[in-house]
Scaffold this motif. Structure first.
Motif, short mmCIF file in Angstrom:
data_model
loop_
_atom_site.label_atom_id
_atom_site.label_comp_id
_atom_site.label_asym_id
_atom_site.label_seq_id
_atom_site.Cartn_x
_atom_site.Cartn_y
_atom_site.Cartn_z
N ASP A 168 0.63 -1.13 -0.04
CA ASP A 168 -0.06 -0.14 -0.13
C ASP A 168 0.67 1.18 -0.23
O ASP A 168 0.53 2.46 -0.39
CB ASP A 168 -0.89 0.00 1.23
N THR A 169 2.35 1.22 0.36
CA THR A 169 3.00 2.50 0.46
C THR A 169 3.44 2.68 -0.89
O THR A 169 4.13 3.81 -0.89
CB THR A 169 4.32 2.26 1.32
N LYS A 170 3.21 2.01 -2.07
CA LYS A 170 3.58 2.31 -3.23
C LYS A 170 2.93 3.45 -3.81
O LYS A 170 1.63 3.53 -3.50
CB LYS A 170 3.42 1.25 -4.33
N ILE A 171 3.68 4.32 -4.51
CA ILE A 171 3.04 5.79 -4.87
C ILE A 171 2.20 5.34 -6.21
O ILE A 171 2.79 4.79 -7.26
CB ILE A 171 3.99 6.71 -5.28
N PRO A 172 0.83 5.61 -6.19
CA PRO A 172 -0.14 5.40 -7.56
C PRO A 172 -0.03 6.51 -8.34
O PRO A 172 -0.09 7.74 -8.00
CB PRO A 172 -1.30 5.13 -6.75
N VAL A 173 0.67 6.17 -9.36
CA VAL A 173 0.75 7.17 -10.73
C VAL A 173 -0.02 7.10 -11.78
O VAL A 173 -0.09 5.69 -12.29
CB VAL A 173 2.17 7.37 -10.78
N VAL A 174 -0.54 7.94 -12.36
CA VAL A 174 -1.18 7.78 -13.66
C VAL A 174 -0.62 8.48 -14.63
O VAL A 174 -0.11 9.53 -14.47
CB VAL A 174 -2.94 8.28 -13.67
N ALA A 175 -0.29 7.73 -15.73
CA ALA A 175 0.53 8.57 -17.10
C ALA A 175 -0.72 8.44 -18.06
O ALA A 175 -1.36 7.62 -18.45
CB ALA A 175 1.67 7.70 -17.37
N SER A 176 -0.56 9.51 -18.93
CA SER A 176 -1.74 9.66 -19.87
C SER A 176 -1.58 8.69 -21.05
O SER A 176 -2.49 8.28 -21.35
CB SER A 176 -1.63 11.16 -20.44
N PHE A 177 -0.43 8.14 -21.40
CA PHE A 177 -0.15 7.16 -22.46
C PHE A 177 1.13 6.49 -22.29
O PHE A 177 1.89 6.69 -21.25
CB PHE A 177 -0.22 7.75 -23.83
N SER A 178 1.30 5.22 -22.94
CA SER A 178 2.21 4.30 -22.50
C SER A 178 3.75 4.73 -22.58
O SER A 178 4.63 4.25 -21.70
CB SER A 178 2.12 3.33 -23.53
N ILE A 179 4.09 5.78 -23.57
CA ILE A 179 5.43 6.07 -23.21
C ILE A 179 5.83 6.89 -22.07
O ILE A 179 6.84 6.57 -21.64
CB ILE A 179 5.76 7.04 -24.65
N LEU A 180 4.86 7.70 -21.72
CA LEU A 180 5.07 8.24 -20.42
C LEU A 180 5.27 7.15 -19.24
O LEU A 180 6.06 7.32 -18.36
CB LEU A 180 4.09 9.13 -20.20
N GLY A 181 3.98 6.38 -19.41
CA GLY A 181 4.31 5.11 -18.32
C GLY A 181 5.70 4.57 -18.23
O GLY A 181 5.80 4.19 -17.03
N ASP A 182 6.22 4.36 -19.27
CA ASP A 182 7.53 3.56 -19.14
C ASP A 182 8.48 4.62 -18.55
O ASP A 182 9.47 4.07 -17.77
CB ASP A 182 7.99 3.19 -20.68
N LEU A 183 8.39 5.74 -18.86
CA LEU A 183 9.53 6.83 -18.38
C LEU A 183 9.22 6.99 -16.85
O LEU A 183 9.93 6.96 -15.89
CB LEU A 183 9.40 7.97 -18.78
N VAL A 184 8.04 6.89 -16.29
CA VAL A 184 7.81 6.96 -14.88
C VAL A 184 8.28 5.69 -14.11
O VAL A 184 8.69 5.73 -13.11
CB VAL A 184 6.25 7.18 -14.72
N SER A 185 8.00 4.62 -15.08
CA SER A 185 8.47 3.16 -14.16
C SER A 185 9.98 3.33 -14.13
O SER A 185 10.51 2.76 -13.17
CB SER A 185 8.28 2.13 -15.17
N LYS A 237 7.19 -0.91 -40.29
CA LYS A 237 5.97 -0.24 -39.29
C LYS A 237 7.08 0.72 -38.28
O LYS A 237 7.96 0.22 -37.71
CB LYS A 237 5.41 -1.27 -38.85
N LEU A 238 6.50 1.80 -37.96
CA LEU A 238 7.03 2.70 -37.15
C LEU A 238 6.02 2.80 -36.11
O LEU A 238 4.96 2.57 -36.08
CB LEU A 238 7.32 4.17 -37.66
N TYR A 239 6.58 3.18 -34.77
CA TYR A 239 5.90 3.34 -33.48
C TYR A 239 5.89 4.65 -33.31
O TYR A 239 7.03 5.23 -32.61
CB TYR A 239 6.36 2.18 -32.41
N SER A 240 4.81 5.29 -33.40
CA SER A 240 4.83 7.05 -33.20
C SER A 240 4.37 7.45 -31.82
O SER A 240 4.97 8.11 -31.18
CB SER A 240 3.96 7.64 -34.29
N ASP A 241 3.10 7.15 -31.48
CA ASP A 241 2.47 7.54 -30.35
C ASP A 241 2.45 6.55 -29.13
O ASP A 241 1.57 7.00 -28.20
CB ASP A 241 1.18 8.20 -30.64
#
Length: 323
Positions: A29-46, A291-295
């Motif tokens: 429960d002590t882990k900080i809950p973080v919301v990232a708007s999309f997956s690229i930001l989520g990876d950076l937060v992690s 294929k490119l991964y853009s967003d």
């Protein structure tokens, strides 16, 4: 050995096990809950948060942040979050209302704060191509610029910009969880060193390709920061957002330019309808380079499951098609 002794021993063991269970739950429960708007930001937060955070991406893998419609559970995640990380630059037009309806009371981090932004000049706002570096432009905020305002929001396609993203995320985590500040600072520094190496690798891959040869077609205009940093020209019939369709005239202009400039390759994207690019390829003879991964990141069994892997894959795919 008495029955009473055995009973007491069993109760002691049970109490220890129960205590461990409570302790483990409390630690989780002590882990900080973080919301990232999309997956690229989520990876950076992690990468920066490490073991101290749990991250919820509102727009998941292979998802389109431009056209996303929030689900009811997103409001729950935002309400419970202590930190929300967004890209900014007008990318998440749907997010302010979500945060308001969720009564978000935590800290918001705009990851792009402090970067060298690309600004869309008026004629470029009208035609959706080639942003330029400016602080101001004369775009009408209500023109056909797909809700992104005057700035190109795809700033993560510059490694230099993502270094700023990482520092902003680090600062946000330290603010909400100062007890673990040293860990966030260490994790950020380690990741920044990886980004330094990534940037050198990208530069080296394009070093031996003549600049006149570095011209490619993509579905939507998501790579102008990549273009600025690595001197690759990207042409796109669609604008900076996927929520608007390219006109027949836009597609015809691109086809003519491909023929006139002898463009070698066109590329599909993981988040877009690729029929338009396939049409351009068929009518011009330009090969589909991959294929490119853009967003968005890919799934774990695909080649772009992290930000660094995304940039490595896109760079290798583009450079191989241009050689």
């Amino acid at each position: 050995m008495s029955t009473k002794y055995l009973w007491d021993k069993k109760n002691i063991v049970a109490a220890v096990v129960l205590g461990l269970g409570i302790s483990s739950s409390a630690m989780a429960d002590t882990k900080i809950p973080v919301v990232a708007s999309f997956s690229i930001l989520g990876d950076l937060v992690s990468q920066v948060g490490g073991e101290h955070v749990t991250v919820k991406d509102l727009v998941g893998i292979n998802g389109d942040v431009h056209t996303y419609s929030p689900a009811p559970m997103d409001a729950v995640a935002v309400k419970d979050a202590r930190l929300v990380v967004i890209n900014g630059l007008g990318l998440e037009g749907w997010l302010p209302r979500l945060m308001e309806s969720a009564h978000f009371k935590g800290v918001e981090v705009v990851a792009s704060n402090g970067i060298n932004k690309l600004t869309l000049a008026k004629e470029q706002c009208d035609h959706h191509h080639h942003p330029v570096t400016e602080e101001k432009c004369d775009c009408d905020h209500h023109n056909n610029n797909h809700h992104h305002g005057v700035y190109d929001p795809h700033a993560w396609n510059s490694v230099t910009n993502v270094k700023t993203y990482v520092k902003n995320i680090e600062a946000g985590l330290v603010k909400v969880d100062p007890a673990n500040a040293s860990d966030y600072q260490h994790n950020a520094q380690v990741y920044l060193q990886k980004l330094d190496k990534l940037q050198l690798d990208i530069q080296q891959q394009f070093a031996n390709i003549p600049a006149s040869q570095r011209v490619i077609i993509t579905s939507h205009d998501a790579f102008q920061y990549f273009s600025r940093d690595y001197d690759v020209t990207f042409l796109a019939p669609q604008g900076t957002s996927t929520d608007a369709e390219a006109s027949a005239a836009d597609v015809a202009n691109i086809i003519n330019q491909v023929r006139d400039d002898h463009v070698r390759a066109v590329f599909i994207e993981n988040i877009t309808d690729n029929r338009m690019v396939e049409q351009i390829s068929q009518e011009t003879g330009a090969k589909i380079g991959g294929k490119l991964y853009s967003d968005a990141l890919s799934g774990p069994n695909e080649p772009a499951s992290s930000y660094i892997k995304l940039m490595e894959h896109n760079t290798a795919t583009i450079s191989n098609a241009l050689k």
